[in-house]
Design a protein around this motif. Structure first.
Motif, PDB file in Angstrom:
ATOM      1  N   GLU A  39       0.835  -1.193   0.000  1.00 57.03           N
ATOM      2  CA  GLU A  39       0.000   0.000   0.000  1.00 57.03           C
ATOM      3  C   GLU A  39       0.874   1.249   0.000  1.00 57.03           C
ATOM      4  OE1 GLU A  39      -3.655  -1.800   2.680  1.00 57.03           O
ATOM      5  OE2 GLU A  39      -2.024  -0.748   3.684  1.00 57.03           O
ATOM      6  N   VAL A  40       0.543   2.209  -0.862  1.00 55.57           N
ATOM      7  CA  VAL A  40       1.285   3.470  -0.909  1.00 55.57           C
ATOM      8  C   VAL A  40       0.976   4.269   0.353  1.00 55.57           C
ATOM      9  CG1 VAL A  40       1.596   5.653  -2.138  1.00 55.57           C
ATOM     10  CG2 VAL A  40       1.258   3.544  -3.431  1.00 55.57           C
ATOM     11  N   VAL A  41       2.033   4.676   1.055  1.00 51.00           N
ATOM     12  CA  VAL A  41       1.848   5.477   2.261  1.00 51.00           C
ATOM     13  C   VAL A  41       2.400   6.891   2.108  1.00 51.00           C
ATOM     14  CG1 VAL A  41       1.704   3.505   3.835  1.00 51.00           C
ATOM     15  CG2 VAL A  41       3.926   4.527   3.359  1.00 51.00           C
ATOM     16  N   ASN A  42       3.239   7.115   1.062  1.00 46.67           N
ATOM     17  CA  ASN A  42       3.775   8.458   0.856  1.00 46.67           C
ATOM     18  C   ASN A  42       4.365   8.575  -0.548  1.00 46.67           C
ATOM     19  OD1 ASN A  42       4.493  11.132   1.806  1.00 46.67           O
ATOM     20  ND2 ASN A  42       6.622  10.443   1.811  1.00 46.67           N
ATOM     21  N   VAL A  43       4.237   9.768  -1.114  1.00 43.01           N
ATOM     22  CA  VAL A  43       4.904  10.109  -2.372  1.00 43.01           C
ATOM     23  C   VAL A  43       5.632  11.416  -2.117  1.00 43.01           C
ATOM     24  CG1 VAL A  43       4.625  10.733  -4.797  1.00 43.01           C
ATOM     25  CG2 VAL A  43       3.149   8.974  -3.803  1.00 43.01           C
ATOM     26  N   ASP A  44       6.939  11.427  -2.383  1.00 45.02           N
ATOM     27  CA  ASP A  44       7.748  12.621  -2.163  1.00 45.02           C
ATOM     28  C   ASP A  44       8.346  13.055  -3.500  1.00 45.02           C
ATOM     29  OD1 ASP A  44       9.076  14.605  -0.503  1.00 45.02           O
ATOM     30  OD2 ASP A  44      10.917  13.493  -0.950  1.00 45.02           O
ATOM     31  N   ILE A  45       8.116  14.300  -3.858  1.00 47.68           N
ATOM     32  CA  ILE A  45       8.658  14.858  -5.099  1.00 47.68           C
ATOM     33  C   ILE A  45       9.571  16.018  -4.715  1.00 47.68           C
ATOM     34  CG2 ILE A  45       8.091  15.980  -7.283  1.00 47.68           C
ATOM     35  CD1 ILE A  45       5.289  14.563  -6.979  1.00 47.68           C
ATOM     36  N   LYS A  46      10.826  15.921  -5.130  1.00 44.91           N
ATOM     37  CA  LYS A  46      11.811  16.944  -4.773  1.00 44.91           C
ATOM     38  C   LYS A  46      11.449  18.269  -5.451  1.00 44.91           C
ATOM     39  CE  LYS A  46      16.114  15.614  -4.550  1.00 44.91           C
ATOM     40  NZ  LYS A  46      17.491  15.233  -4.948  1.00 44.91           N
ATOM     41  N   ALA A  47      11.435  19.323  -4.664  1.00 41.48           N
ATOM     42  CA  ALA A  47      11.091  20.654  -5.170  1.00 41.48           C
ATOM     43  C   ALA A  47      12.071  21.095  -6.244  1.00 41.48           C
ATOM     44  CB  ALA A  47      11.083  21.662  -4.011  1.00 41.48           C
ATOM     45  N   GLY A  48      11.550  21.789  -7.251  1.00 37.18           N
ATOM     46  CA  GLY A  48      12.384  22.367  -8.296  1.00 37.18           C
ATOM     47  C   GLY A  48      12.754  21.412  -9.414  1.00 37.18           C
ATOM     48  N   GLU A  49      12.328  20.185  -9.339  1.00 33.22           N
ATOM     49  CA  GLU A  49      12.698  19.196 -10.357  1.00 33.22           C
ATOM     50  C   GLU A  49      11.750  19.209 -11.556  1.00 33.22           C
ATOM     51  OE1 GLU A  49      15.400  17.006 -10.261  1.00 33.22           O
ATOM     52  OE2 GLU A  49      16.028  18.140  -8.505  1.00 33.22           O
ATOM     53  N   PHE A  50      10.532  19.724 -11.369  1.00 36.36           N
ATOM     54  CA  PHE A  50       9.522  19.652 -12.418  1.00 36.36           C
ATOM     55  C   PHE A  50       8.810  20.992 -12.565  1.00 36.36           C
ATOM     56  CE2 PHE A  50      10.020  15.498 -10.480  1.00 36.36           C
ATOM     57  CZ  PHE A  50      10.310  14.714 -11.591  1.00 36.36           C
ATOM     58  N   ASP A  51       8.441  21.291 -13.799  1.00 37.82           N
ATOM     59  CA  ASP A  51       7.674  22.499 -14.099  1.00 37.82           C
ATOM     60  C   ASP A  51       6.204  22.081 -14.185  1.00 37.82           C
ATOM     61  OD1 ASP A  51       6.447  24.743 -15.079  1.00 37.82           O
ATOM     62  OD2 ASP A  51       7.710  24.922 -16.867  1.00 37.82           O
ATOM     63  N   GLY A  52       5.414  22.532 -13.216  1.00 39.68           N
ATOM     64  CA  GLY A  52       4.012  22.148 -13.163  1.00 39.68           C
ATOM     65  C   GLY A  52       3.182  22.678 -14.311  1.00 39.68           C
ATOM     66  N   SER A  53       3.702  23.607 -15.068  1.00 39.13           N
ATOM     67  CA  SER A  53       2.940  24.152 -16.195  1.00 39.13           C
ATOM     68  C   SER A  53       3.348  23.525 -17.527  1.00 39.13           C
ATOM     69  CB  SER A  53       3.114  25.674 -16.258  1.00 39.13           C
ATOM     70  OG  SER A  53       4.471  26.002 -16.515  1.00 39.13           O
ATOM     71  N   ASP A  54       4.332  22.641 -17.507  1.00 41.65           N
ATOM     72  CA  ASP A  54       4.821  22.004 -18.739  1.00 41.65           C
ATOM     73  C   ASP A  54       4.243  20.593 -18.847  1.00 41.65           C
ATOM     74  OD1 ASP A  54       6.802  20.179 -20.216  1.00 41.65           O
ATOM     75  OD2 ASP A  54       7.503  22.192 -20.766  1.00 41.65           O
ATOM     76  N   ALA A  55       3.495  20.346 -19.913  1.00 39.43           N
ATOM     77  CA  ALA A  55       2.826  19.049 -20.098  1.00 39.43           C
ATOM     78  C   ALA A  55       3.820  17.897 -20.159  1.00 39.43           C
ATOM     79  CB  ALA A  55       1.970  19.080 -21.364  1.00 39.43           C
TER      80      ALA A  55
END
Length: 125
Positions: free
Chosen positions: A61-77
């Motif tokens: 079961e997934v208990v956490n998802v961590d995404i490092k800040a600054g790695e992805f552009d939320g406005s880029d498809a």
């Protein structure tokens, strides 16, 4: 016909159904205990040098998802598509570790591990 048909299975004392039921109950208790420990144990799956980490418990079961800040552009498809792929890959990594952990913990109880016939008391942790 007064002879017990199970005499041949248990030797002079006959077939001991109570002993068999006690052993089954012990195995059931050990299985429940192992499953509880698995739900409390977590493993991480990480991709792209830690850009995405997914944590799952021992039952997958997934208990956490961590995404490092600054790695992805939320406005880029394309970035968002890549992020989705990385989450899936990190989950698969973590799930494989969780499956291996579960196999070690439950295998002996299911008859698939270290002891012949899945003898009780053979948990690896």
């Amino acid at each position: 016909m007064s002879q017990n048909p199970f005499d041949a299975l248990g030797g002079a004392g006959g077939f001991d159904m109570n002993a068999l039921l006690q052993q089954a109950q012990q195995m059931q208790e050990q299985l429940a205990s192992a499953q509880q420990r698995l739900t409390e144990t977590t493993v991480d799956g990480t991709v792209s040098g830690g850009a995405v980490t997914v944590t799952v418990n021992g039952v997958g079961e997934v208990v956490n998802v961590d995404i490092k800040a600054g790695e992805f552009d939320g406005s880029d498809a394309d970035d968002l598509s890549d992020l989705g792929d990385m989450i899936v890959a990190a989950y698969r990594d973590a799930k494989a570790q969780a499956d291996a952990l579960a196999g070690e913990a439950l295998g002996p109880l299911a008859g698939g591990g270290g002891a012949p016939g899945g003898l009780p008391g053979q948990l690896g942790f």
